[in-house]
Scaffold this motif. Sequence first.
Motif, PDB file in Angstrom:
ATOM      1  N   VAL A 117       0.848  -1.181   0.000  1.00  0.00           N
ATOM      2  CA  VAL A 117       0.000   0.000   0.000  1.00  0.00           C
ATOM      3  C   VAL A 117       0.889   1.239   0.000  1.00  0.00           C
ATOM      4  O   VAL A 117       1.846   1.329   0.772  1.00  0.00           O
ATOM      5  CB  VAL A 117      -0.968   0.011   1.201  1.00  0.00           C
ATOM      6  CG1 VAL A 117      -0.234  -0.116   2.516  1.00  0.00           C
ATOM      7  CG2 VAL A 117      -1.817   1.281   1.204  1.00  0.00           C
ATOM      8  N   PHE A 119       0.718   5.452   0.208  1.00  0.00           N
ATOM      9  CA  PHE A 119      -0.157   6.583   0.514  1.00  0.00           C
ATOM     10  C   PHE A 119       0.630   7.888   0.466  1.00  0.00           C
ATOM     11  O   PHE A 119       1.761   7.977   0.964  1.00  0.00           O
ATOM     12  CB  PHE A 119      -0.790   6.451   1.901  1.00  0.00           C
ATOM     13  CG  PHE A 119      -1.686   7.604   2.252  1.00  0.00           C
ATOM     14  CD1 PHE A 119      -2.982   7.662   1.772  1.00  0.00           C
ATOM     15  CD2 PHE A 119      -1.213   8.658   3.015  1.00  0.00           C
ATOM     16  CE1 PHE A 119      -3.805   8.742   2.061  1.00  0.00           C
ATOM     17  CE2 PHE A 119      -2.025   9.741   3.319  1.00  0.00           C
ATOM     18  CZ  PHE A 119      -3.331   9.781   2.833  1.00  0.00           C
ATOM     19  N   THR A 133      -4.469   6.722  -2.254  1.00  0.00           N
ATOM     20  CA  THR A 133      -4.039   5.387  -1.832  1.00  0.00           C
ATOM     21  C   THR A 133      -3.906   4.490  -3.055  1.00  0.00           C
ATOM     22  O   THR A 133      -4.856   4.338  -3.827  1.00  0.00           O
ATOM     23  CB  THR A 133      -5.052   4.767  -0.858  1.00  0.00           C
ATOM     24  OG1 THR A 133      -5.193   5.612   0.291  1.00  0.00           O
ATOM     25  CG2 THR A 133      -4.592   3.387  -0.407  1.00  0.00           C
ATOM     26  N   GLU A 146      -7.017   3.083  -5.296  1.00  0.00           N
ATOM     27  CA  GLU A 146      -8.131   2.716  -4.437  1.00  0.00           C
ATOM     28  C   GLU A 146      -9.048   3.914  -4.193  1.00  0.00           C
ATOM     29  O   GLU A 146      -8.648   5.073  -4.343  1.00  0.00           O
ATOM     30  CB  GLU A 146      -7.606   2.204  -3.096  1.00  0.00           C
ATOM     31  CG  GLU A 146      -6.772   0.940  -3.192  1.00  0.00           C
ATOM     32  CD  GLU A 146      -7.610  -0.263  -3.595  1.00  0.00           C
ATOM     33  OE1 GLU A 146      -8.462  -0.696  -2.794  1.00  0.00           O
ATOM     34  OE2 GLU A 146      -7.412  -0.756  -4.732  1.00  0.00           O
ATOM     35  N   PRO A 148     -11.038   4.445  -1.007  1.00  0.00           N
ATOM     36  CA  PRO A 148     -11.516   4.078   0.333  1.00  0.00           C
ATOM     37  C   PRO A 148     -12.614   5.004   0.832  1.00  0.00           C
ATOM     38  O   PRO A 148     -12.680   6.171   0.452  1.00  0.00           O
ATOM     39  CB  PRO A 148     -10.253   4.198   1.192  1.00  0.00           C
ATOM     40  CG  PRO A 148      -9.391   5.176   0.465  1.00  0.00           C
ATOM     41  CD  PRO A 148      -9.654   4.941  -0.980  1.00  0.00           C
ATOM     42  N   SER A 151     -10.181   8.279   4.660  1.00  0.00           N
ATOM     43  CA  SER A 151      -8.763   8.368   4.323  1.00  0.00           C
ATOM     44  C   SER A 151      -8.083   9.450   5.148  1.00  0.00           C
ATOM     45  O   SER A 151      -8.704  10.455   5.514  1.00  0.00           O
ATOM     46  CB  SER A 151      -8.605   8.677   2.831  1.00  0.00           C
ATOM     47  OG  SER A 151      -7.250   8.789   2.474  1.00  0.00           O
ATOM     48  N   GLU A 168      -3.154  -5.175  10.099  1.00  0.00           N
ATOM     49  CA  GLU A 168      -3.413  -3.939   9.375  1.00  0.00           C
ATOM     50  C   GLU A 168      -2.146  -3.085   9.312  1.00  0.00           C
ATOM     51  O   GLU A 168      -1.207  -3.278  10.087  1.00  0.00           O
ATOM     52  CB  GLU A 168      -4.558  -3.171  10.030  1.00  0.00           C
ATOM     53  CG  GLU A 168      -5.860  -3.968  10.062  1.00  0.00           C
ATOM     54  CD  GLU A 168      -7.051  -3.160  10.527  1.00  0.00           C
ATOM     55  OE1 GLU A 168      -6.867  -1.983  10.888  1.00  0.00           O
ATOM     56  OE2 GLU A 168      -8.176  -3.712  10.520  1.00  0.00           O
ATOM     57  N   TRP A 184      -3.555   6.221  11.824  1.00  0.00           N
ATOM     58  CA  TRP A 184      -4.539   5.577  10.956  1.00  0.00           C
ATOM     59  C   TRP A 184      -4.152   4.125  10.692  1.00  0.00           C
ATOM     60  O   TRP A 184      -2.968   3.788  10.713  1.00  0.00           O
ATOM     61  CB  TRP A 184      -4.638   6.313   9.613  1.00  0.00           C
ATOM     62  CG  TRP A 184      -5.235   7.683   9.698  1.00  0.00           C
ATOM     63  CD1 TRP A 184      -4.620   8.824  10.131  1.00  0.00           C
ATOM     64  CD2 TRP A 184      -6.571   8.051   9.343  1.00  0.00           C
ATOM     65  NE1 TRP A 184      -5.480   9.882  10.062  1.00  0.00           N
ATOM     66  CE2 TRP A 184      -6.691   9.446   9.584  1.00  0.00           C
ATOM     67  CE3 TRP A 184      -7.672   7.357   8.844  1.00  0.00           C
ATOM     68  CZ2 TRP A 184      -7.864  10.142   9.339  1.00  0.00           C
ATOM     69  CZ3 TRP A 184      -8.849   8.048   8.593  1.00  0.00           C
ATOM     70  CH2 TRP A 184      -8.942   9.429   8.843  1.00  0.00           C
ATOM     71  N   GLU A 185      -5.161   3.284  10.414  1.00  0.00           N
ATOM     72  CA  GLU A 185      -4.929   1.895  10.029  1.00  0.00           C
ATOM     73  C   GLU A 185      -5.581   1.600   8.677  1.00  0.00           C
ATOM     74  O   GLU A 185      -6.702   2.039   8.421  1.00  0.00           O
ATOM     75  CB  GLU A 185      -5.511   0.932  11.067  1.00  0.00           C
ATOM     76  CG  GLU A 185      -4.591   0.638  12.233  1.00  0.00           C
ATOM     77  CD  GLU A 185      -5.099  -0.505  13.085  1.00  0.00           C
ATOM     78  OE1 GLU A 185      -4.289  -1.099  13.813  1.00  0.00           O
ATOM     79  OE2 GLU A 185      -6.313  -0.817  13.028  1.00  0.00           O
ATOM     80  N   TRP A 186      -4.869   0.843   7.844  1.00  0.00           N
ATOM     81  CA  TRP A 186      -5.388   0.384   6.547  1.00  0.00           C
ATOM     82  C   TRP A 186      -5.657  -1.117   6.663  1.00  0.00           C
ATOM     83  O   TRP A 186      -4.757  -1.894   6.990  1.00  0.00           O
ATOM     84  CB  TRP A 186      -4.372   0.669   5.446  1.00  0.00           C
ATOM     85  CG  TRP A 186      -4.668   0.025   4.132  1.00  0.00           C
ATOM     86  CD1 TRP A 186      -4.097  -1.093   3.595  1.00  0.00           C
ATOM     87  CD2 TRP A 186      -5.633   0.477   3.167  1.00  0.00           C
ATOM     88  NE1 TRP A 186      -4.625  -1.377   2.365  1.00  0.00           N
ATOM     89  CE2 TRP A 186      -5.571  -0.425   2.066  1.00  0.00           C
ATOM     90  CE3 TRP A 186      -6.521   1.548   3.119  1.00  0.00           C
ATOM     91  CZ2 TRP A 186      -6.372  -0.281   0.937  1.00  0.00           C
ATOM     92  CZ3 TRP A 186      -7.328   1.690   1.995  1.00  0.00           C
ATOM     93  CH2 TRP A 186      -7.246   0.790   0.920  1.00  0.00           C
ATOM     94  N   THR A 190     -10.021   0.027   3.420  1.00  0.00           N
ATOM     95  CA  THR A 190     -10.274   1.405   3.812  1.00  0.00           C
ATOM     96  C   THR A 190      -9.376   1.807   4.973  1.00  0.00           C
ATOM     97  O   THR A 190      -8.730   0.965   5.603  1.00  0.00           O
ATOM     98  CB  THR A 190     -11.752   1.613   4.202  1.00  0.00           C
ATOM     99  OG1 THR A 190     -12.024   3.018   4.287  1.00  0.00           O
ATOM    100  CG2 THR A 190     -12.074   0.949   5.518  1.00  0.00           C
ATOM    101  N   TRP A 191      -9.339   3.110   5.250  1.00  0.00           N
ATOM    102  CA  TRP A 191      -8.573   3.659   6.362  1.00  0.00           C
ATOM    103  C   TRP A 191      -9.506   3.943   7.537  1.00  0.00           C
ATOM    104  O   TRP A 191     -10.627   4.382   7.353  1.00  0.00           O
ATOM    105  CB  TRP A 191      -7.897   4.968   5.963  1.00  0.00           C
ATOM    106  CG  TRP A 191      -6.788   4.841   4.973  1.00  0.00           C
ATOM    107  CD1 TRP A 191      -6.866   5.029   3.620  1.00  0.00           C
ATOM    108  CD2 TRP A 191      -5.417   4.526   5.260  1.00  0.00           C
ATOM    109  NE1 TRP A 191      -5.626   4.835   3.049  1.00  0.00           N
ATOM    110  CE2 TRP A 191      -4.718   4.529   4.026  1.00  0.00           C
ATOM    111  CE3 TRP A 191      -4.723   4.240   6.438  1.00  0.00           C
ATOM    112  CZ2 TRP A 191      -3.362   4.266   3.938  1.00  0.00           C
ATOM    113  CZ3 TRP A 191      -3.363   3.967   6.355  1.00  0.00           C
ATOM    114  CH2 TRP A 191      -2.690   3.983   5.121  1.00  0.00           C
TER     115      TRP A 191
END
Length: 223
Positions: A117, A119, A133, A146, A148, A151, A168, A184-186, A190-191
């Motif tokens: 990923v 970002f 993303t 992506e 999401p 974000s 994640e 933040w977590e992916w 999604t975030w």
Amino acid sequence: ASPTGRSYAAGAFDPVHQQGVLFGGLGSGANLNDTWLWNGATWTLATPSNSPSARMNAMMVWDGHHIVLFGGLQGGTDLADTWIWDGTNWTSVTTATAPVARDSGGMAFDPVHNQVVLFGGENGLFETDYGDTWIWNGSAMTWTLESPASSPAARSSFSMAFDALSGETVLFGGSSGSVLSDTWEWNGATWTQLSPPHNPSARYYYAMVFDVSHSDFVLFGGA
């Protein structure tokens, strides 16, 4: 043997060849394009027949098959090229779609979803920050944009790392006009913004990794 002094280099660990790989950076006022290998005890200067052009602030990470490098800043101009390192040589990869030219973004490998990923990042020395993303498929060698549901805000100069406990990818802070301190977590789709009871102060250009032995993240320094 040892790499010359430098800043803003790209680095990643290659588990297949059991070595760290360091590429480029800024040294003595010029961008570099040398590739160095670290086996845990000594450095070796690699001599690939092909190599990315000199650059700093490139994004580089293991993708489950090989090391992938994207973009970076070369003499004031941002790049949008993709390269893979197979342990011996660099190969340029042409894709149907790809992120726009940028440097100082975040990139991490997610082994649960078998994808990298990417970002954010910036273009033009803090002039434009990105908040998009992208997913890199190391098997098909393709980039996918992506969309999401939520974000993080656009930013650059931050770190991301995969959390082996939650499955994640975690992102913290960075710079976007102001310096940030959000987490933040992916999850592969999604975030989600987290609200930890304690967190580091706002910062960018820091280092962060996940420590598998102790099952936690280690973050150090920054500006």
